[in-house]
Design a protein around this motif. Structure first.
Motif, PDB file in Angstrom:
ATOM      1  N   UNK A 136       0.830  -1.180  -0.042  1.00  0.00           N
ATOM      2  CA  UNK A 136      -0.567  -0.047  -0.289  1.00  0.00           C
ATOM      3  C   UNK A 136       0.842   1.086   0.147  1.00  0.00           C
ATOM      4  N   UNK A 137       0.833   1.997  -1.274  1.00  0.00           N
ATOM      5  CA  UNK A 137       1.347   3.429  -1.596  1.00  0.00           C
ATOM      6  C   UNK A 137       0.646   4.903  -1.220  1.00  0.00           C
ATOM      7  N   UNK A 138       1.911   5.353  -0.223  1.00  0.00           N
ATOM      8  CA  UNK A 138       1.116   6.579  -0.207  1.00  0.00           C
ATOM      9  C   UNK A 138       1.430   7.558  -0.621  1.00  0.00           C
ATOM     10  N   UNK A 139       0.988   8.960  -0.681  1.00  0.00           N
ATOM     11  CA  UNK A 139       1.973   9.474  -0.956  1.00  0.00           C
ATOM     12  C   UNK A 139       0.867  10.812  -0.759  1.00  0.00           C
ATOM     13  N   UNK A 140       1.118  12.284  -0.694  1.00  0.00           N
ATOM     14  CA  UNK A 140       0.474  13.178   0.216  1.00  0.00           C
ATOM     15  C   UNK A 140       1.419  14.871   0.036  1.00  0.00           C
ATOM     16  N   UNK A 141       0.477  15.599   0.804  1.00  0.00           N
ATOM     17  CA  UNK A 141       0.318  17.015   0.318  1.00  0.00           C
ATOM     18  C   UNK A 141      -0.227  17.724   1.520  1.00  0.00           C
ATOM     19  N   UNK A 142      -0.143  19.476   2.105  1.00  0.00           N
ATOM     20  CA  UNK A 142      -0.127  19.446   2.555  1.00  0.00           C
ATOM     21  C   UNK A 142      -0.547  21.051   2.733  1.00  0.00           C
ATOM     22  N   UNK A 143      -1.361  22.034   3.483  1.00  0.00           N
ATOM     23  CA  UNK A 143      -1.816  23.306   2.981  1.00  0.00           C
ATOM     24  C   UNK A 143      -2.121  23.958   3.991  1.00  0.00           C
ATOM     25  N   UNK A 144      -1.879  25.543   4.601  1.00  0.00           N
ATOM     26  CA  UNK A 144      -1.870  26.104   5.910  1.00  0.00           C
ATOM     27  C   UNK A 144      -3.088  26.918   4.603  1.00  0.00           C
ATOM     28  N   UNK A 145      -4.514  27.083   5.676  1.00  0.00           N
ATOM     29  CA  UNK A 145      -4.713  28.142   5.141  1.00  0.00           C
ATOM     30  C   UNK A 145      -5.740  28.272   4.415  1.00  0.00           C
ATOM     31  N   UNK A 146      -5.868  26.984   4.025  1.00  0.00           N
ATOM     32  CA  UNK A 146      -7.713  26.578   3.077  1.00  0.00           C
ATOM     33  C   UNK A 146      -8.033  25.761   4.131  1.00  0.00           C
ATOM     34  N   UNK A 169      -7.267  15.262   5.792  1.00  0.00           N
ATOM     35  CA  UNK A 169      -7.009  15.207   7.365  1.00  0.00           C
ATOM     36  C   UNK A 169      -6.783  16.980   7.757  1.00  0.00           C
ATOM     37  N   UNK A 170      -7.946  17.732   8.041  1.00  0.00           N
ATOM     38  CA  UNK A 170      -7.396  18.399   9.252  1.00  0.00           C
ATOM     39  C   UNK A 170      -6.699  18.911  10.058  1.00  0.00           C
ATOM     40  N   UNK A 171      -5.972  19.650  10.426  1.00  0.00           N
ATOM     41  CA  UNK A 171      -4.955  20.131  11.777  1.00  0.00           C
ATOM     42  C   UNK A 171      -4.582  21.446  11.881  1.00  0.00           C
ATOM     43  N   UNK A 172      -4.180  21.048  13.272  1.00  0.00           N
ATOM     44  CA  UNK A 172      -3.804  22.769  13.994  1.00  0.00           C
ATOM     45  C   UNK A 172      -2.696  22.509  14.662  1.00  0.00           C
ATOM     46  N   UNK A 173      -2.470  23.899  13.784  1.00  0.00           N
ATOM     47  CA  UNK A 173      -1.147  24.387  14.803  1.00  0.00           C
ATOM     48  C   UNK A 173      -0.693  25.738  14.667  1.00  0.00           C
ATOM     49  N   UNK A 174       0.046  25.885  15.946  1.00  0.00           N
ATOM     50  CA  UNK A 174       0.018  27.537  16.319  1.00  0.00           C
ATOM     51  C   UNK A 174       0.388  28.486  15.279  1.00  0.00           C
ATOM     52  N   UNK A 175       1.123  27.489  14.022  1.00  0.00           N
ATOM     53  CA  UNK A 175       1.831  28.649  12.576  1.00  0.00           C
ATOM     54  C   UNK A 175       0.242  28.373  11.842  1.00  0.00           C
ATOM     55  N   UNK A 209       2.932  22.183   0.301  1.00  0.00           N
ATOM     56  CA  UNK A 209       3.684  21.547   0.375  1.00  0.00           C
ATOM     57  C   UNK A 209       3.708  19.937   0.598  1.00  0.00           C
ATOM     58  N   UNK A 210       4.914  19.373  -0.689  1.00  0.00           N
ATOM     59  CA  UNK A 210       5.115  17.885  -0.322  1.00  0.00           C
ATOM     60  C   UNK A 210       4.879  17.288   0.790  1.00  0.00           C
ATOM     61  N   UNK A 211       4.060  15.901   1.486  1.00  0.00           N
ATOM     62  CA  UNK A 211       4.140  15.136   2.309  1.00  0.00           C
ATOM     63  C   UNK A 211       3.107  15.568   3.664  1.00  0.00           C
ATOM     64  N   UNK A 212       3.421  15.035   4.374  1.00  0.00           N
ATOM     65  CA  UNK A 212       2.296  14.914   5.578  1.00  0.00           C
ATOM     66  C   UNK A 212       2.969  16.358   6.573  1.00  0.00           C
ATOM     67  N   UNK A 213       1.917  17.009   7.838  1.00  0.00           N
ATOM     68  CA  UNK A 213       2.564  18.303   8.078  1.00  0.00           C
ATOM     69  C   UNK A 213       3.704  17.490   9.603  1.00  0.00           C
ATOM     70  N   UNK A 214       5.274  18.642   9.837  1.00  0.00           N
ATOM     71  CA  UNK A 214       5.539  17.885  10.869  1.00  0.00           C
ATOM     72  C   UNK A 214       4.475  17.565  11.695  1.00  0.00           C
ATOM     73  N   UNK A 215       4.656  16.013  12.437  1.00  0.00           N
ATOM     74  CA  UNK A 215       4.619  15.757  13.751  1.00  0.00           C
ATOM     75  C   UNK A 215       2.974  15.176  13.538  1.00  0.00           C
ATOM     76  N   UNK A 216       2.919  14.302  12.358  1.00  0.00           N
ATOM     77  CA  UNK A 216       1.842  13.477  11.957  1.00  0.00           C
ATOM     78  C   UNK A 216       2.261  12.483  11.980  1.00  0.00           C
TER      79      UNK A 216
END
Length: 254
Positions: free
Chosen positions: A172-182, A206-212, A247-254
């Motif tokens: 099972x292959x996985x590819x990801x991208x993430x974006x802030x503010x959308x 998958x929504x994420x919540x960060x200080x930044x 940004x390619x990949x999942x956000x840091x901390x995931x």
């Protein structure tokens, strides 16, 4: 998911998990390990130490999935009833295992192999052992049902022994991208269209919540790496179309 990939179900057995006393630490490990073998984990159930529930659930899911894994309930105490319930589910006697019993008996000093410890060497007739490097007490297999310890370190050792013996499909292959503010709601329709074009992939948001700043991670999973990459390329273009920088990949901390 491709039809040639076998499917799996995990039963987490134990009142202590349902009560909140114990936090399950096995689901993520098994989902990841099975995915690497091309065996997607399609269902997880947490069930109590109730014989009727264990027996009924095991019989239901072993007919539905290629692989069934259980964690918990094979220790020495009175509420460790998984093993005897598996015997009942298969309609066979629960008896001294011809290999596990003498091995465990030999590991204790005379008189220490008491009735509680003997429970860990008592299994359904015909059970095949699942070894581990942590404990002398093994897990066991009955047809497509694999019974493992609930203690994470022991369970992981059992799975490491078991993994090379499982028949999987395409990894099972996985590819990801993430974006802030959308927000998710803005791109939901576009994501749905991408999913329709790649029916053999699972496209997750998958929504994420960060200080930044808050954002969303988009993940494509499936047995075809090229398809996953193509889907994420389309998602990347979708995000750019809304004026955001992905940004390619999942956000840091995931």
């Amino acid at each position: 998911m491709a039809a040639n990939n076998p499917t799996a179900c995990l039963l987490v057995i134990g009142n202590e998990v349902l009560s909140g006393r114990t936090r399950d630490a096995n689901i993520q490990f098994l989902a990841t390990g099975l995915g690497n073998l091309g065996i997607p984990l399609r269902e997880v159930r947490v069930i109590p130490d109730v014989p009727e529930t264990i027996i009924g659930t095991v019989n239901e899911v072993r007919a539905k999935f290629d692989y069934v894994f259980t964690t918990g309930g094979i220790g020495p105490t009175h509420d460790d009833i998984t093993s005897e319930c598996i015997a009942a589910a298969f309609g066979v006697p629960w008896e001294h295992h011809p290999v596990a019993w003498p091995r465990m008996q030999a590991s204790y000093k005379p008189g220490e192999f008491n009735s509680a410890r003997q429970r860990m060497a008592t299994m359904p007739r015909g059970a095949e052992l699942i070894e581990n490097s942590i404990s002398v007490a093994p897990g066991f297999q009955m047809q497509n049902v694999y019974v493992m310890a609930g203690v994470p370190r022991v369970m992981q050792s059992m799975f490491e022994w078991l993994a090379p013996r499982l028949q999987g499909g395409a990894r099972i292959e996985s590819r990801a991208v993430h974006v802030v503010g959308l927000p998710e709601g803005v791109i939901a329709d576009g994501l749905g269209a991408v999913q329709q074009r790649y029916p053999d992939l699972d496209l997750g948001s998958y929504p994420f919540y960060r200080a930044g700043g808050n954002g969303v991670a988009l993940v494509a999973k499936g047995p075809d790496a090229a398809a996953a990459e193509a889907a994420i390329a389309e998602v990347t273009a979708l995000i750019i179309g809304f004026g955001k920088v992905p940004v390619p990949g999942e956000p840091p901390g995931v």
